[in-house]
Design a protein around this motif. Sequence first.
Motif, short mmCIF file in Angstrom:
data_model
loop_
_atom_site.label_atom_id
_atom_site.label_comp_id
_atom_site.label_asym_id
_atom_site.label_seq_id
_atom_site.Cartn_x
_atom_site.Cartn_y
_atom_site.Cartn_z
N ARG A 29 7.76 2.77 6.72
CA ARG A 29 6.70 3.98 6.60
C ARG A 29 6.14 3.96 8.20
O ARG A 29 5.76 4.87 8.70
CB ARG A 29 5.64 3.95 5.79
CG ARG A 29 4.76 4.94 5.74
CD ARG A 29 3.59 4.98 4.64
NE ARG A 29 3.18 3.70 4.44
CZ ARG A 29 2.21 3.45 3.50
NH1 ARG A 29 2.02 4.15 2.41
NH2 ARG A 29 1.51 2.27 3.58
N ASN B 267 0.85 -1.08 0.08
CA ASN B 267 0.08 0.07 -0.08
C ASN B 267 0.90 1.09 0.20
O ASN B 267 0.69 2.19 0.48
CB ASN B 267 -0.93 0.00 1.22
CG ASN B 267 -1.99 -0.95 1.03
OD1 ASN B 267 -2.34 -1.98 0.09
ND2 ASN B 267 -3.35 -0.36 1.66
N ILE C 296 2.05 4.85 -1.87
CA ILE C 296 1.49 5.82 -2.65
C ILE C 296 2.29 5.73 -3.89
O ILE C 296 3.39 5.94 -3.81
CB ILE C 296 1.19 7.05 -1.83
CG1 ILE C 296 0.52 6.79 -0.57
CG2 ILE C 296 0.64 7.97 -2.80
CD1 ILE C 296 0.52 8.10 0.33
N PRO C 297 1.51 5.38 -5.02
CA PRO C 297 2.09 5.07 -6.33
C PRO C 297 2.92 6.38 -6.82
O PRO C 297 3.75 6.28 -7.38
CB PRO C 297 1.11 4.56 -7.15
CG PRO C 297 -0.01 4.88 -6.46
CD PRO C 297 -0.14 4.89 -5.31
N PHE C 298 2.40 7.49 -6.51
CA PHE C 298 2.97 8.71 -6.88
C PHE C 298 3.89 9.47 -6.12
O PHE C 298 4.53 10.58 -6.33
CB PHE C 298 1.85 9.81 -7.35
CG PHE C 298 0.91 10.00 -6.28
CD1 PHE C 298 1.10 10.90 -5.52
CD2 PHE C 298 -0.38 9.63 -6.32
CE1 PHE C 298 0.05 11.43 -4.24
CE2 PHE C 298 -1.31 9.77 -5.41
CZ PHE C 298 -1.20 10.78 -4.56
N LEU C 299 4.39 8.61 -5.00
CA LEU C 299 5.32 9.13 -4.24
C LEU C 299 6.55 8.32 -4.46
O LEU C 299 6.35 6.89 -4.61
CB LEU C 299 4.82 9.24 -2.89
CG LEU C 299 3.75 10.27 -2.39
CD1 LEU C 299 3.42 10.18 -1.04
CD2 LEU C 299 3.82 11.55 -2.97
N THR C 300 7.74 8.73 -4.12
CA THR C 300 8.90 8.02 -4.14
C THR C 300 9.34 7.00 -2.95
O THR C 300 8.39 7.62 -1.96
CB THR C 300 10.32 8.72 -4.41
OG1 THR C 300 10.23 9.84 -3.13
CG2 THR C 300 10.13 9.89 -5.61
N MET D 224 8.06 9.81 4.08
CA MET D 224 7.95 11.54 4.54
C MET D 224 6.51 11.99 4.81
O MET D 224 6.33 12.59 5.57
CB MET D 224 8.76 12.45 3.70
CG MET D 224 10.21 12.32 3.85
SD MET D 224 10.62 13.48 2.29
CE MET D 224 10.38 14.78 2.69
N VAL D 225 5.67 11.32 4.01
CA VAL D 225 4.14 11.74 4.28
C VAL D 225 3.78 11.14 5.61
O VAL D 225 3.00 12.06 5.96
CB VAL D 225 3.55 11.17 3.06
CG1 VAL D 225 3.16 9.79 3.04
CG2 VAL D 225 2.09 11.73 2.85
N GLU E 162 9.43 9.63 -0.09
CA GLU E 162 8.35 10.57 0.09
C GLU E 162 7.46 9.75 0.78
O GLU E 162 6.43 10.29 1.63
CB GLU E 162 7.74 11.00 -1.40
CG GLU E 162 8.83 12.24 -2.02
CD GLU E 162 8.25 12.40 -3.51
OE1 GLU E 162 9.10 13.63 -3.84
OE2 GLU E 162 7.41 11.75 -3.94
N TYR F 248 10.13 5.09 -7.51
CA TYR F 248 8.55 4.87 -7.33
C TYR F 248 8.42 3.27 -7.00
O TYR F 248 9.13 2.58 -7.37
CB TYR F 248 8.13 5.58 -8.38
CG TYR F 248 8.11 6.81 -8.59
CD1 TYR F 248 7.08 7.60 -7.89
CD2 TYR F 248 8.81 7.59 -9.66
CE1 TYR F 248 7.09 9.01 -8.18
CE2 TYR F 248 8.62 8.83 -10.02
CZ TYR F 248 7.90 9.85 -8.90
OH TYR F 248 7.75 11.03 -9.11
N SER G 195 6.21 1.50 -8.34
CA SER G 195 6.41 0.86 -9.47
C SER G 195 7.70 -0.07 -9.84
O SER G 195 7.71 -1.01 -10.61
CB SER G 195 5.72 1.50 -10.68
OG SER G 195 6.58 2.71 -10.91
#
Lengths: 240, 400
Positions: free
Chosen positions: A159, A98, A100-104, A110-111, A107, A143, A145
Amino acid sequence: MYAVEVERLTKIYGKGETTVTAIADATLRVKPGELVAILGPSGSGKTTLLTSIGLINEPTHGRVIIDDTTVADEGWLPGLDLKRIRREKLGFIFQAHNLIPFLTAQENVMVALEINNLTRNNAKVRATELLNSLNLGHRLGSYPSVLSGGEAQRVAIARALANRPKVILADEPTAALDTENGKNVMNLLKKLAVENRSAILVVTHDHRMVEGFDRIFHVSDGRITNEKQRVEAGGTHGLG
Amino acid sequence: MNLALRDIRYHRGRFILTAIGLGLLIGVVISMGGIYRGLFADALAVFDSTKADIWVVQQETNGPFAENSRIPEDIKYRIQAVPGVAEASPLSFQTIQIERLGKPFRFFLIGYDPNGFGGPPEIIAGRNIRQKHYEMVVAEAMGKELGEKIHLGLNDYTVVGITGKVVSSGGDPAAYVSLADAQEIQFKKDNNAIRNDRERIAANLAGLQTLSPTQSKFLQQNITGITESTHTVNTIVARLAPGADLREVQERISRWNHFRPISAEEQTRILTKGMIEKARMQLGLFRLILLVISAVIISLIIYTSTIDKIKVIATLKLIGAQNRVIIGMILQQSLLMGVIAYAIGYVLILLTYEKFPRRIVLEAFDLQALFVIVIAICTISSFVGIRKALKVEPAEALGG
């Protein structure tokens, strides 16, 4: 003192004649630094137990105490900021990472820190430290992916650890991994439980993955049927 | 961390394509507004350039722009004599279609008295008409060069000057000739036609039993004068002396038979409310429909994008993200899309509006108002996605 205390927890879905008791009278206590597995077949109620501890599923009856804070007593306690408690005291690891696909990778860690009001620079430093410690220093800017399954799950662990939670809840963290990567992830969790003094509850249906766990709770048809002490290679010490 | 920007960065191809599509739609909305304003500008171009206070036209007509109005040219002397009138000048209008490069080309020919007013408002190349005959000033949009000759009626007319953007209410470019030339183009017939007219009138006169031989002889001798009179104009425009009372002047002229004095204000109303009202309403409705379509498209884009991110939103909620983080992500994306699409639409129209066949007038107020509307649409549209996002349960992050 316990990191997690669950007393006579019951979760019933539906109303009237269509009710389903997903978990009944579950009681368990986990100390800081303990690594605990919740083992059981699909549909046994182990994820419901985990999500009730994770403040996602409101218990119908019973009490849940996280790090000395009572969060549920016959339902959520009124006026409680569940999101804040999840943010500050809990860390989650999922079956399918899970991320977040648009965060490295960096990131994604970091989020979780920025949501908990850490400044961007401090979040960056902490995320880098964590990912380096999990041997992902070379993947900071990648990323999800392009990460392998094992790498992605390690980022997810980073995370979950980001805000130094008291409790880490892992739902089938090895289900999407091959045996070797699955064992690596479990070894990592064992190491983190000791190093960070976090209570780690792992839901799994795979008996092979619980080697070295401090305790195992067997769940069947919504009830904790068995509890075993430290699981070493080749055997367990049954308590009940 | 700005999640909206991170998402856009990752899905930039999809975002740019969507913004371009939306930008084209907004470009059409901007151009519709420009055409709407252009209609006004076109309708009032000739009217504005005369700077007349009163338009004297044929009784019970709405003047030369709305319908056929014919009055004698010499009435200008009578109008000039009305107290309060500073000057009066005759004007004639006609739409002419010629062949140009094998295609029909329409323009609006204005005949004016070079010693009066109502001529070209400005000369951007060449000079104004100096001779009584065979000179012409054309609008830029005619695409004519100085010195070029245009054959109209029985004669060739030389382009001696170029004026700016003067067009008829129908959008046809204007050309100016002297009043005498305009009357000749409009009324002068070729020799065969003149001979036919004379013979027909002579035959009619011969058949009238009520005329005495003396009267009949007199009329026969003056047939030329009857058939060749071209001293008819469409309107006489008048300017008032400083301090003159418009109503008083109008009342005086109204008392004469066969004429109607229209004030500048009435003429504006006839031109804007009467002649272009339907086109205006149609454009307004079209703009409204396009805005509604834009709103629906933006809503769908935001909703679909939110559906795509259900798992992300659930994960964010599970790790304790506040609602403002999720609302911010959706709202900012929606607003960014609106702003970028607006910029694309604006730049597109800015680069192309002069190439449109009809005049497009881009007014700052219209552009600002549309920007505010686009922002409002984006904000409201994002509510659909936000509502969906706020309903997402953190538990949806669990499982495979």
